[in-house]
Design an enzyme around this catalytic site. Structure first.
Site, short mmCIF file in Angstrom:
data_model
loop_
_atom_site.label_atom_id
_atom_site.label_comp_id
_atom_site.label_asym_id
_atom_site.label_seq_id
_atom_site.Cartn_x
_atom_site.Cartn_y
_atom_site.Cartn_z
CG ASP A 342 -7.57 63.61 -25.33
OD1 ASP A 342 -6.77 63.16 -24.50
OD2 ASP A 342 -8.72 64.00 -25.05
CD GLU A 378 -5.26 59.39 -24.14
OE1 GLU A 378 -4.78 59.44 -23.00
OE2 GLU A 378 -6.06 60.23 -24.59
#
Length: 700
Positions: A342, A378
């Protein structure tokens, strides 16, 4: 109670069959208490007697799995200098393998008083979570890593609870747990689709947000980690005193037996302790300056590249060690097959700029364990220069946000998208080839947990997040969506038919593109979130799959696309297309790729630059292409034509001359048109409906 010196390694609580070694890093501590908590909440405290290299440690014979514990760190409390030790706070072990309970957001959790900001010396123990000693032994039944090659991978992004909570064939007491993911009903659905990897949204122990708690909402997504080694206890159906670890391992073992890899969505960029007003749960009270990035000229405050209040200090060796130890633990002890990071750009920030050669990436590159699993970034955060699509190192693959945006634009009819659409369809060589990477560096997706579902993408022009309690101000406002003429639910059969066709267009494009496809859980079932594109706080029917309303036809269509991809290596090439020679002479071999106008002619530079074209055909030459397949699947080397029409009116497509193929057979038609003929000869005209994709296979 006997207290032996123990060892400084490994960090955390380690049971050896007789007793448990405890080891905690703190560079600022002057004294460290280990608090053992019994079932009634009573505490027995012992000082850790030894300290080597700022690691405080002791061995306690007779302490067994299931024992709850925490730490009290005695040291300076000088927030102006970034020091926040407070022995009144019972602290979680950063290396805890299991965590029991939840916090209640009492004022005692904070190191300051709400009314005047003075030091808060109230005991936090009755209000916080406990670390748990676990039993590390587990019968894996000869389980081994699957290591499915990227070009054979199909990823299914799922939420443990959202995927299973309403499944009618899973026992009620099991729903929403790791055990539910391992249930035959859940695995059977994944196998029917042809999924090779399930990417689980955060399962590291996380904390409920205070603001959501006050609104009566809950953190559903889980991007609020407090334990980087502990499976989230609320997803355990068997208990929280270490049972969650065995249940998680059992889930992984069962998925592996079904041929499905397990990828974890991990959040190492920040913790749940928030900014300077947040609670003291662990890291902050243990060694605030080592674990967090503080503002240089005022260390009372935290650098925030994530929008959550703090950022982990990846410049500090012990913070880096924490991340790498956690990653290795999940691979070696929990047998997971990869990670999706993330806001990965935040991990690359050595100072303020994103640096892809930062220490974190160097450590991953050199690590013999972590470097061998799937690593998915990401590739953005919210800081300056944080959008880094295409800029990660060679070992890494990336969520391709440009793929998502371009495919959405094409199918909603935006002009001038053909050029970029062609790049995204063929693996985004413009983003990845310069770094020596291959098409599989692109994790292709149209939807993900953050944003509209596929059903909502074709049903709403605007977000509808009123239920989040933020006045519809949260969530992305520019979604590149199109409601097909009506906002939200409708009974209009024409609109419903168009929406269904658009869903098929997106799915067909996704699975026929070069790269690695990722499907959001429930998209194959036509799952809607009523236009909410930021459901992070919606732990309810809005985010749980309603299996009773599933679209069986869409499931079958999705499975057909995955099977087509699996059996034809032309859709999952390991290298980028060459496309040459452009000026091919008569009798020369066909290129591996050719872009054609609807009239059947090879595209010229003028055609690409027209700026208004919305239809294109691509020839994929599969002759002689026989990619090895680790699953032993039957593969063929057929060639294909993919015809795209992003315009709202139908057109006639002229099929290429006989040198490409003598005849073609329609294998996918997103408009579900009943074609007059089963095959089309070279040079024939094919009616291509508005907003449709037709795939044809070479028959001879």
């Amino acid at each position: 109670m006997q207290v032996w010196p123990g060892t400084a390694y490994p960090l955390g609580a380690t049971f050896d069959g007789t007793g448990t070694n405890f080891a905690l890093f703190s560079e600022v501590a002057e004294r460290v208490e280990l608090c053992l908590v019994d079932s009634d909440g009573n505490q027995s405290s012992v000082d850790l007697p030894e300290m080597d290299g700022f690691v405080w440690h002791a061995y306690l014979p007779g302490v067994h799995p299931g024992q709850r514990y925490g730490y009290r760190v005695h040291g300076p409390h000088k927030p102006a200098e970034g020091l926040r030790c407070n022995p009144a706070k019972l602290l979680l072990d950063p290396y805890a393998k299991a965590i029991q309970g939840a916090i209640d957001w009492d004022e005692a959790l904070c190191d300051y008083r709400f009314d005047d900001g003075s030091v808060n010396d109230d005991d936090s123990a009755p209000h916080t979570m406990r670390s748990v000693v676990i039993n590390p032994f587990f019968d894996w039944h000869n389980d081994r890593p699957l290591r499915t090659p990227y070009h054979e991978t199909v990823i299914y992004e799922a939420h443990v609870k959202g995927f299973t909570q309403l499944h009618p064939d899973i026992p009620e007491e099991l729903r929403g747990t790791y055990g539910a993911i391992a249930h035959p009903a859940a695995i059977g659905h994944l196998q029917r689709l042809g999924v090779t990897a399930i990417e689980l949204m955060p399962v590291h122990q996380f904390v409920q947000d205070h603001g959501l708690h006050e609104k009566g909402l809950a953190n559903f997504w889980g991007y609020n980690t407090i334990g980087f080694f502990a499976p989230h206890n609320a997803y355990s159906g068997s208990g929280q005193r270490g049972e969650q670890v065995a249940e998680f391992k059992g889930m992984v073992r069962t998925l592996h037996e079904a041929g499905i890899e397990v990828i974890l969505d991990v959040v190492y960029n920040h913790t749940a302790e928030g900014n300077h007003l947040g609670p003291t749960l662990g890291f902050r009270g243990i060694d605030n300056r080592s674990y967090y990035r503080l503002v240089d000229d005022d260390p009372r405050y935290y650098m925030d590249y994530t929008g959550t209040g703090n950022s982990l200090n990846v410049r500090h060796p012990h913070a880096l060690q924490l991340i790498m130890d956690s990653l290795r633990y999940w691979v070696l002890e929990m047998h997971v097959d990869g990670f999706r990071f993330d806001l990965a750009s935040a991990l690359a920030r050595e100072l303020h700029d994103v640096d892809r050669l930062s220490a974190f990436f160097d450590l991953v590159q050199q690590d013999p364990v972590v470097s061998q699993v799937k690593l998915i970034a990401e590739p953005w955060d919210i800081g300056d220069g944080g959008y880094q699509v295409g800029n990660f190192p060679p070992l890494w693959t990336e969520w391709n946000g440009k793929y998502r945006d371009t495919v959405r634009d094409f199918w909603r009819g935006e002009p001038g998208t053909i050029g970029e659409f062609s790049a995204r369809l063929t693996g985004s060589s413009d983003l990845y080839e310069h770094s020596g990477r291959r098409p599989v560096a692109s994790i292709n997706f149209v939807t993900a947990h953050d944003g509209f579902t596929l059903a909502d993408l074709v049903s709403y022009n605007d977000k509808h997040n009123e239920g989040n309690g933020e006045g519809n101000r949260d969530g992305e406002s520019h979604n590149r969506s199109w409601n097909c003429g009506v906002e939200g639910p409708t009974d209009d059969p024409a609109v419903l038919a168009l929406r269904a066709q658009q869903r098929r267009n997106f799915l067909a494009t996704l699975f026929l593109s070069q790269g690695v496809p990722m499907l959001l859980y429930g998209d194959e079932l036509c799952r809607s979130q009523a236009g909410n594109n930021n459901t992070y706080c919606q732990d309810n029917e809005l985010t749980w799959i309603d299996w009773s309303a599933k679209d069986d036809d869409l499931v079958a269509f999705t499975a057909t696309l995955v099977e087509l991809r699996r059996t034809h290596p032309i859709f999952r090439r390991r290298r980028f297309f060459d496309g040459r020679p452009v000026g091919r002479g008569e009798g020369e071999p066909l290129p591996d790729l050719a872009w054609l106008t609807p009239g059947g002619h090879v595209m010229t530079q003028e055609d690409w630059g027209s700026g208004f074209g919305k239809a294109v055909t691509v020839f994929l030459n599969g002759l002689g292409l026989r990619a090895p397949n680790t699953r032993g699947d039957r593969i063929t080397d057929d060639s294909f034509l993919l015809c795209f029409n992003g315009h709202d009116e139908s057109i006639d497509v002229t099929l290429p001359p006989a040198e490409y193929a003598a005849s073609w057979e329609v294998v996918v038609d997103t408009s579900l048109t009943d074609h007059d003929e089963t095959t089309y000869d070279a040079g024939a005209r094919l009616g291509l409906p508005g907003r449709a994709l037709v795939a044809l296979r070479r028959t001879e």
